[in-house]
Design a protein around this motif. Structure first.
Motif, PDB file in Angstrom:
ATOM      1  N   HIS A   1       0.818  -1.213   0.000  1.00 22.27           N
ATOM      2  CA  HIS A   1       0.000   0.000   0.000  1.00 22.27           C
ATOM      3  C   HIS A   1       0.854   1.268   0.000  1.00 22.27           C
ATOM      4  O   HIS A   1       0.337   2.369  -0.188  1.00 22.27           O
ATOM      5  N   VAL A   2       2.168   1.116   0.225  1.00 22.00           N
ATOM      6  CA  VAL A   2       3.065   2.271   0.270  1.00 22.00           C
ATOM      7  C   VAL A   2       3.572   2.568  -1.141  1.00 22.00           C
ATOM      8  O   VAL A   2       4.133   1.692  -1.810  1.00 22.00           O
ATOM      9  N   ALA A   3       3.369   3.786  -1.586  1.00 21.30           N
ATOM     10  CA  ALA A   3       3.838   4.197  -2.916  1.00 21.30           C
ATOM     11  C   ALA A   3       5.258   4.741  -2.817  1.00 21.30           C
ATOM     12  O   ALA A   3       5.525   5.651  -2.026  1.00 21.30           O
ATOM     13  N   LYS A   4       6.158   4.153  -3.600  1.00 22.82           N
ATOM     14  CA  LYS A   4       7.537   4.632  -3.692  1.00 22.82           C
ATOM     15  C   LYS A   4       8.189   4.790  -2.325  1.00 22.82           C
ATOM     16  O   LYS A   4       8.655   5.863  -1.938  1.00 22.82           O
TER      17      LYS A   4
ATOM     18  N   LYS B   1       0.644  -6.301  11.397  1.00 19.53           N
ATOM     19  CA  LYS B   1       0.912  -7.620  11.972  1.00 19.53           C
ATOM     20  C   LYS B   1       0.216  -8.743  11.217  1.00 19.53           C
ATOM     21  O   LYS B   1       0.763  -9.843  11.064  1.00 19.53           O
ATOM     22  N   ALA B   2      -0.991  -8.505  10.721  1.00 22.61           N
ATOM     23  CA  ALA B   2      -1.744  -9.560  10.027  1.00 22.61           C
ATOM     24  C   ALA B   2      -1.023 -10.054   8.778  1.00 22.61           C
ATOM     25  O   ALA B   2      -1.240 -11.189   8.335  1.00 22.61           O
ATOM     26  N   ALA B   3      -0.150  -9.237   8.205  1.00 23.72           N
ATOM     27  CA  ALA B   3       0.555  -9.627   6.977  1.00 23.72           C
ATOM     28  C   ALA B   3       1.540 -10.775   7.213  1.00 23.72           C
ATOM     29  O   ALA B   3       1.990 -11.414   6.263  1.00 23.72           O
ATOM     30  N   PHE B   4       1.853 -11.061   8.478  1.00 22.87           N
ATOM     31  CA  PHE B   4       2.856 -12.074   8.798  1.00 22.87           C
ATOM     32  C   PHE B   4       2.235 -13.351   9.368  1.00 22.87           C
ATOM     33  O   PHE B   4       2.912 -14.154  10.008  1.00 22.87           O
TER      34      PHE B   4
ATOM     35  N   TYR C   1      12.278  -2.131  -6.120  1.00 24.48           N
ATOM     36  CA  TYR C   1      12.874  -1.183  -7.075  1.00 24.48           C
ATOM     37  C   TYR C   1      12.033  -1.122  -8.354  1.00 24.48           C
ATOM     38  O   TYR C   1      11.793  -0.050  -8.908  1.00 24.48           O
ATOM     39  N   ALA C   2      11.573  -2.280  -8.802  1.00 25.04           N
ATOM     40  CA  ALA C   2      10.759  -2.336 -10.019  1.00 25.04           C
ATOM     41  C   ALA C   2       9.418  -1.640  -9.844  1.00 25.04           C
ATOM     42  O   ALA C   2       8.781  -1.242 -10.834  1.00 25.04           O
ATOM     43  N   GLN C   3       8.992  -1.466  -8.591  1.00 24.53           N
ATOM     44  CA  GLN C   3       7.724  -0.791  -8.299  1.00 24.53           C
ATOM     45  C   GLN C   3       7.922   0.690  -7.969  1.00 24.53           C
ATOM     46  O   GLN C   3       6.991   1.352  -7.503  1.00 24.53           O
ATOM     47  N   GLY C   4       9.112   1.186  -8.211  1.00 27.22           N
ATOM     48  CA  GLY C   4       9.354   2.604  -7.999  1.00 27.22           C
ATOM     49  C   GLY C   4       9.970   2.969  -6.665  1.00 27.22           C
ATOM     50  O   GLY C   4      10.216   4.149  -6.398  1.00 27.22           O
ATOM     51  N   TRP C   5      10.205   1.987  -5.800  1.00 27.57           N
ATOM     52  CA  TRP C   5      10.867   2.264  -4.538  1.00 27.57           C
ATOM     53  C   TRP C   5      12.360   2.534  -4.793  1.00 27.57           C
ATOM     54  O   TRP C   5      12.922   2.101  -5.803  1.00 27.57           O
ATOM     55  N   ARG C   6      13.003   3.202  -3.851  1.00 24.93           N
ATOM     56  CA  ARG C   6      14.439   3.413  -3.900  1.00 24.93           C
ATOM     57  C   ARG C   6      14.994   3.236  -2.498  1.00 24.93           C
ATOM     58  O   ARG C   6      14.267   3.318  -1.510  1.00 24.93           O
TER      59      ARG C   6
ATOM     60  N   GLU D   1      10.847   8.222   6.364  1.00 25.28           N
ATOM     61  CA  GLU D   1      10.455   6.879   6.808  1.00 25.28           C
ATOM     62  C   GLU D   1      11.358   5.831   6.150  1.00 25.28           C
ATOM     63  O   GLU D   1      11.685   5.931   4.962  1.00 25.28           O
ATOM     64  N   ILE D   2      11.736   4.846   6.926  1.00 27.89           N
ATOM     65  CA  ILE D   2      12.426   3.664   6.395  1.00 27.89           C
ATOM     66  C   ILE D   2      11.437   2.521   6.544  1.00 27.89           C
ATOM     67  O   ILE D   2      11.113   2.106   7.669  1.00 27.89           O
ATOM     68  N   HIS D   3      10.948   1.997   5.433  1.00 29.53           N
ATOM     69  CA  HIS D   3       9.848   1.034   5.504  1.00 29.53           C
ATOM     70  C   HIS D   3      10.329  -0.379   5.831  1.00 29.53           C
ATOM     71  O   HIS D   3       9.620  -1.120   6.512  1.00 29.53           O
ATOM     72  N   TRP D   4      11.499  -0.753   5.328  1.00 30.85           N
ATOM     73  CA  TRP D   4      12.071  -2.022   5.769  1.00 30.85           C
ATOM     74  C   TRP D   4      13.592  -1.948   5.752  1.00 30.85           C
ATOM     75  O   TRP D   4      14.184  -1.200   4.977  1.00 30.85           O
ATOM     76  N   MET D   5      14.185  -2.741   6.621  1.00 32.04           N
ATOM     77  CA  MET D   5      15.639  -2.863   6.682  1.00 32.04           C
ATOM     78  C   MET D   5      15.981  -4.340   6.807  1.00 32.04           C
ATOM     79  O   MET D   5      15.420  -5.046   7.635  1.00 32.04           O
TER      80      MET D   5
END
Length: 313
Positions: free
Chosen positions: A20-23, A209-212, A44-49, A133-137
């Motif tokens: 649901h997060v854009a870029k 949390k439900a995503a996991f 990256y293919a979805q526009g994230w960097r 924001e850092i969405h994942w590490m």
């Protein structure tokens, strides 16, 4: 449909939680290859960097070339200071700052070279992104995870999701007991183990949390890229077996033809000219058989070498 490039479907689980997060933005500690086993490529293919941290000069260069619009820090991460010994294992993703881990690989016959590389604390890296924001590490440093996590404090930056490799290199034996408390003390809850990594969710994002609740499945609507090391290794193994079978069949056909020519030669012994022609054909077939045998041996050596490299990445 999402394409999965990661070694163990880490990108599928992360995308389920964050699509649901854009870029968005990510940090990959121990990024290694920009394609093979990449957790970030699907994003990256979805526009994230994002940011890649990689001590190997070979992989750091490959990342810069493949992702010119992303930042690459060519350094290890930990508490050692400005420099740390890095044990490089060329052609693999097994490079490590842990001497004991490097010794195990050396004992297994792998080439290990030692060099000094730059070292950064995780805190110094995270604080560079205090305003976003850092969405994942993801942290995958071949046995050095505890040291990386120890270097997180005193930074107050908290990525939404943290993924940490939690087994010994090339082993299902879990290692999180030495650093799990460090992560949870920073405000994270363990939410998923995929057999290789542990996923932690920030206390500030309980809505994810439900995503996991389950592993990758048909409802994630993803396809395999075919570049993950496990899949590619199986493909190489299949190709090798097929090539060896073809060469074996060819040699069997040559042996049959040779026997037939000898039989014909005996029946035409009275004709010197015909016999000489047959002898020349037999000699030619023998040479061709030798060429095929050498080609099969070379193919086996090369393919087994490639399988050995991919199975350790």
């Amino acid at each position: 449909m999402q394409i999965s490039y990661a070694q163990n479907f880490e990108d599928v689980i992360l995308w389920r939680a964050l699509k649901h997060v854009a870029k968005g933005f990510y940090i990959d500690i121990g990024a290694q290859d920009p394609l093979i086993d990449s957790v970030s490529l699907a994003f990256y293919a979805q526009g994230w960097r994002g940011l890649h941290v990689e001590p190997s000069p070979v992989y750091a260069s490959a990342l810069r070339k493949a992702r010119p619009d992303e930042r690459v820090i060519e350094a290890a991460v930990g508490t050692a200071g400005n420099q740390i010994e890095y044990f490089d294992i060329p052609g693999t993703g097994l490079g490590t700052t842990v001497a004991e881990t490097a010794a195990v690989h050396s004992g297994a016959g792998r080439q290990v070279s030692k060099r000094l590389v730059a070292c950064r604390t995780l805190a110094s890296i995270l604080d560079e992104f205090a305003d976003r924001e850092i969405h994942w590490m993801k942290i995958d440093v071949e046995g050095g995870e505890a040291d990386v996590l120890t270097s997180w404090s005193p930074s107050q930056k908290r990525p939404w999701i943290v993924v940490v490799e939690s087994t010994k290199p090339n082993s299902p034996e879990q290692t999180h007991q030495t650093w799990d408390a460090t992560v949870t003390a920073l405000g994270y809850e363990f939410c998923y183990f995929d057999g290789l990594n542990r996923f932690y969710l920030s206390e500030h994002h309980p809505e994810l949390k439900a995503a996991f609740s389950s592993g990758p499945n048909v409802f994630d609507a993803f396809a395999l890229s075919g570049t993950a090391s496990a899949w590619f290794g199986r493909k190489l193994s299949g190709d090798l077996a097929e090539s060896e079978a073809q060469c074996s069949n060819l040699l069997a056909e040559l042996h049959i033809a040779q026997s037939d020519l000898y039989a014909r030669g005996r029946s035409l012994a009275e004709n010197d000219r015909s016999l000489q022609d047959l002898r020349e054909q037999v000699a030619g077939l023998k040479s061709y058989r030798d060429v095929c045998t050498r080609a099969m041996d070379s193919l086996a050596v090369e393919s087994h070498a490639r399988l050995s490299i991919l199975s350790t990445s």
